[in-house]
Scaffold this motif. Structure first.
Motif, PDB file in Angstrom:
ATOM      1  N   ARG A  10       0.820  -1.207   0.000  1.00 50.77           N
ATOM      2  CA  ARG A  10       0.000   0.000   0.000  1.00 50.77           C
ATOM      3  C   ARG A  10       0.854   1.257   0.000  1.00 50.77           C
ATOM      4  N   ARG A  11       2.141   1.135  -0.230  1.00 48.15           N
ATOM      5  CA  ARG A  11       3.009   2.295  -0.252  1.00 48.15           C
ATOM      6  C   ARG A  11       3.355   2.670  -1.669  1.00 48.15           C
ATOM      7  N   THR A  12       3.849   3.882  -1.816  1.00 46.40           N
ATOM      8  CA  THR A  12       4.176   4.404  -3.138  1.00 46.40           C
ATOM      9  C   THR A  12       5.627   4.821  -3.173  1.00 46.40           C
ATOM     10  N   LEU A  13       6.341   4.424  -4.212  1.00 45.89           N
ATOM     11  CA  LEU A  13       7.718   4.847  -4.401  1.00 45.89           C
ATOM     12  C   LEU A  13       7.728   6.087  -5.279  1.00 45.89           C
ATOM     13  N   PHE A  14       8.372   7.151  -4.808  1.00 48.49           N
ATOM     14  CA  PHE A  14       8.468   8.345  -5.626  1.00 48.49           C
ATOM     15  C   PHE A  14       9.855   8.946  -5.461  1.00 48.49           C
ATOM     16  N   ALA A  20      15.664   8.464  -4.161  1.00 46.91           N
ATOM     17  CA  ALA A  20      14.417   7.710  -4.119  1.00 46.91           C
ATOM     18  C   ALA A  20      13.928   7.629  -2.681  1.00 46.91           C
ATOM     19  N   ALA A  21      12.617   7.747  -2.506  1.00 50.78           N
ATOM     20  CA  ALA A  21      12.030   7.687  -1.176  1.00 50.78           C
ATOM     21  C   ALA A  21      10.726   6.911  -1.244  1.00 50.78           C
ATOM     22  N   LEU A  22      10.343   6.381  -0.111  1.00 47.93           N
ATOM     23  CA  LEU A  22       9.103   5.630  -0.005  1.00 47.93           C
ATOM     24  C   LEU A  22       8.127   6.447   0.823  1.00 47.93           C
ATOM     25  N   THR A  23       6.902   6.636   0.318  1.00 47.27           N
ATOM     26  CA  THR A  23       5.884   7.374   1.062  1.00 47.27           C
ATOM     27  C   THR A  23       4.775   6.418   1.488  1.00 47.27           C
ATOM     28  N   ASP A  61      16.575   4.981   1.190  1.00 50.36           N
ATOM     29  CA  ASP A  61      17.222   5.578   2.354  1.00 50.36           C
ATOM     30  C   ASP A  61      16.237   6.283   3.267  1.00 50.36           C
ATOM     31  N   PHE A  62      15.136   6.798   2.708  1.00 43.14           N
ATOM     32  CA  PHE A  62      14.193   7.572   3.504  1.00 43.14           C
ATOM     33  C   PHE A  62      12.761   7.136   3.208  1.00 43.14           C
ATOM     34  N   VAL A  63      12.010   6.965   4.274  1.00 32.50           N
ATOM     35  CA  VAL A  63      10.609   6.566   4.196  1.00 32.50           C
ATOM     36  C   VAL A  63       9.800   7.646   4.910  1.00 32.50           C
ATOM     37  N   ALA A 148      10.027  11.394   9.062  1.00 30.65           N
ATOM     38  CA  ALA A 148      11.050  10.799   8.200  1.00 30.65           C
ATOM     39  C   ALA A 148      11.690   9.621   8.911  1.00 30.65           C
ATOM     40  N   LEU A 149      11.564   8.446   8.334  1.00 31.53           N
ATOM     41  CA  LEU A 149      12.222   7.248   8.829  1.00 31.53           C
ATOM     42  C   LEU A 149      13.419   6.948   7.945  1.00 31.53           C
ATOM     43  N   GLY A 150      14.534   6.650   8.563  1.00 30.34           N
ATOM     44  CA  GLY A 150      15.738   6.319   7.809  1.00 30.34           C
ATOM     45  C   GLY A 150      16.179   4.905   8.106  1.00 30.34           C
TER      46      GLY A 150
END
Length: 509
Positions: A10-14, A20-23, A61-63, A148-150
């Motif tokens: 259910r997450r989106t990569l953008f 690159a980060a995951l939201t 690296d970042f969510v 921000a989660l790393g």
């Protein structure tokens, strides 16, 4: 308490900026009848929501976890946990960092940054009049915030996490006007000043307060220090009370990327330098220039450290100096010293006049880390931020293990010509040159003169701790000379730890 279980599907990569980060899906504290918690929005009322999920290996690296913050919030509080699963020997386990951006967004280099604690804390809060160390006080405005989660490292089983967000409603306090330390202390005019430019307090992952650090810096005989918290400028407004005529406090940041760390040394108060990029993103040059435009120096830290993400991958084309000695002397420092010396040799071979000066800092975090081990001793026109930076940038400095160690080093030749550390003795290639060193505070050590050909002179230091030595050469034989003072070898066949070393004196026109 509302709970929301999330899954990777259910997450989106953008892409944000270059990285690159995951939201994740938004956490909404919606207003009106649609939100059962709305009745709690009386002053002092609270609402809490919890999000759980699992990050897979290979996560970006970042969510980012978006949080829809309504009006009337006085404080936002975030707590998180994650599972530290058992992994096979030689395999990285789970480590998860955390920070937050406000409604202004997460754009690389943008205005939304509100704090970062990495893995040093399990919870934090922000409100207008106060914030957890590492975070910036200020109003909690309505809009989409992002936690921000790393995922620093992720185990093969994945990284299960839980994030709990609590909003407290009420009238906001007043954000205090920051007060910063002065950029000048009472100096001695043109003189040698001692400093430690890589230090951590409880405003990142250190355990000491600014007051404790300042007291230890004074006890170590230092004239200046530079603050360098990981990925946050939140400490800048908490050092003014510790400065004084006897101690210059400069402000900076340790920009802690996944491809190495760089000390932003002596930036203007309140400067934040983003860290969310790797070498492959081709962004470091932009942020190095931002450090310099904010009045700071770009100093790659511990370039050959072996911890994950610590080894320097960006090259040295943007460096104003390089941290060759970091904390107590280790094999990592030996490699850094040799690598730096190789850059001097390469510059001579290529006929370049530019070179990167070396420095040393303690990187002290907590007891028993010694502030001022090592320290950079700088020849500066006065005890001011700009004068100290000018001395470091010019290489008019040496590195010593303590304030008890002093080194004087120079070269002379021709018709009364003279050059000191970091300078060039401009004489013809066949002109006889006398290299001279005076060292003190190093009983039982060995003094060495190192050139582009290697070590060409050494002498023992007697138990008195002091020695004066001279060596004669020509620019044709040695393009530069620098001094090292080493203790007795710990392991047979390997050089002993450094007690001091200088930047070079260059010889020839």
């Amino acid at each position: 308490m509302c709970e929301d279980d999330t899954t990777i599907g259910r997450r989106t990569l953008f892409v944000t900026g270059a990285a690159a980060a995951l939201t994740l899906g938004s956490v909404s504290f919606a207003s009106g009848a649609e939100n059962p918690g709305a009745a709690d929005r009386e002053p002092g009322g609270k609402e809490t929501k919890t999000v759980r999920g699992t990050l897979p290996t290979g996560s970006p690296d970042f969510v980012y976890l978006p949080v829809e913050v309504p009006r009337g919030v006085r404080e936002i509080h975030v707590a998180y946990t994650y599972e530290r699963v058992t992994v096979p020997a030689g395999t990285a386990g789970n480590a998860l960092d955390i920070g937050i951006f406000d409604e202004r967004g997460t754009d690389l280099g943008g205005q939304g940054f509100r704090g970062w604690s990495g893995g040093a804390r399990t919870e934090f809060f922000l409100r207008a009049d106060d914030a957890t160390p590492g975070y910036l006080p200020g109003p909690v405005r309505a809009g989409t915030w992002h936690i921000a989660l790393g995922p620093y490292t992720v185990a093969p089983q994945g990284l299960p996490y839980e994030v709990t967000i609590t909003l407290t409603y009420g009238e906001p306090g007043r954000t205090p006007k920051p007060v910063y330390p002065p950029e000048r202390a009472r100096g001695r005019g043109r003189a040698w000043y001692r400093g430690d430019c890589h230090l951590h307090s409880w405003y990142s992952d250190g355990k000491r307060t600014p007051a404790e650090i300042a007291a230890l810096a004074r006890a170590a005989g230092l004239d200046f220090i530079n603050t360098s918290e990981h990925n946050t400028q939140s400490a800048h407004a908490h050092w003014a009370d510790q400065a004084g005529d006897d101690l210059l406090i400069m402000l900076g940041e340790e920009v802690t990327t996944r491809n190495g760390h760089v000390v932003a040394l002596g930036t203007e108060p309140g400067t934040f330098i983003d860290w969310r990029y790797r070498a492959r993103d081709n962004r470091f040059g932009h942020y190095a220039r931002k450090i310099r435009s904010a009045g700071g120096l770009v100093v790659p830290a511990h370039p050959h450290a072996t911890c994950i993400g610590c080894n320097w991958k960006f090259g040295f084309g943007e460096a104003d100096a390089v941290e060759v000695w970091n904390g107590p002397w280790t094999p990592e420092d030996e490699v850094s010293l040799a690598d730096w010396d190789n850059t001097l040799v390469a510059g001579v071979r290529q006929g370049r006049r530019d070179w990167i000066p070396a420095m040393g800092n303690s990187d002290a975090h907590r007891d028993p880390d010694r502030i001022g081990l090592p320290q950079t001793v700088v020849l500066a026109d006065d005890l001011t931020r700009t004068a100290i930076q000018d001395g470091i940038r010019a290489g008019r400095s040496y590195v010593a293990e303590s304030s008890e160690v002093t080194v004087a080093f120079s070269a002379s030749g021709g018709r009364g010509k003279y050059a000191g550390i970091g300078e060039r003795l401009r004489v013809d290639a066949d002109t006889p040159v006398t290299v001279r060193a005076e060292v003190a505070g190093v009983p039982g050590c060995t003094l060495l003169f190192v050139t582009d050909q290697g070590t060409l002179f050494s002498t023992a230091v007697p138990q008195s701790g002091s020695v004066t030595a001279e060596w004669r050469t020509t620019p044709a034989y040695a393009a530069y000379v620098r001094a090292e003072v080493r203790r007795a070898p710990v392991t047979t066949g390997f050089p002993g730890p450094l007690a001091a070393f200088t930047n070079p004196v260059f010889l020839g026109t």
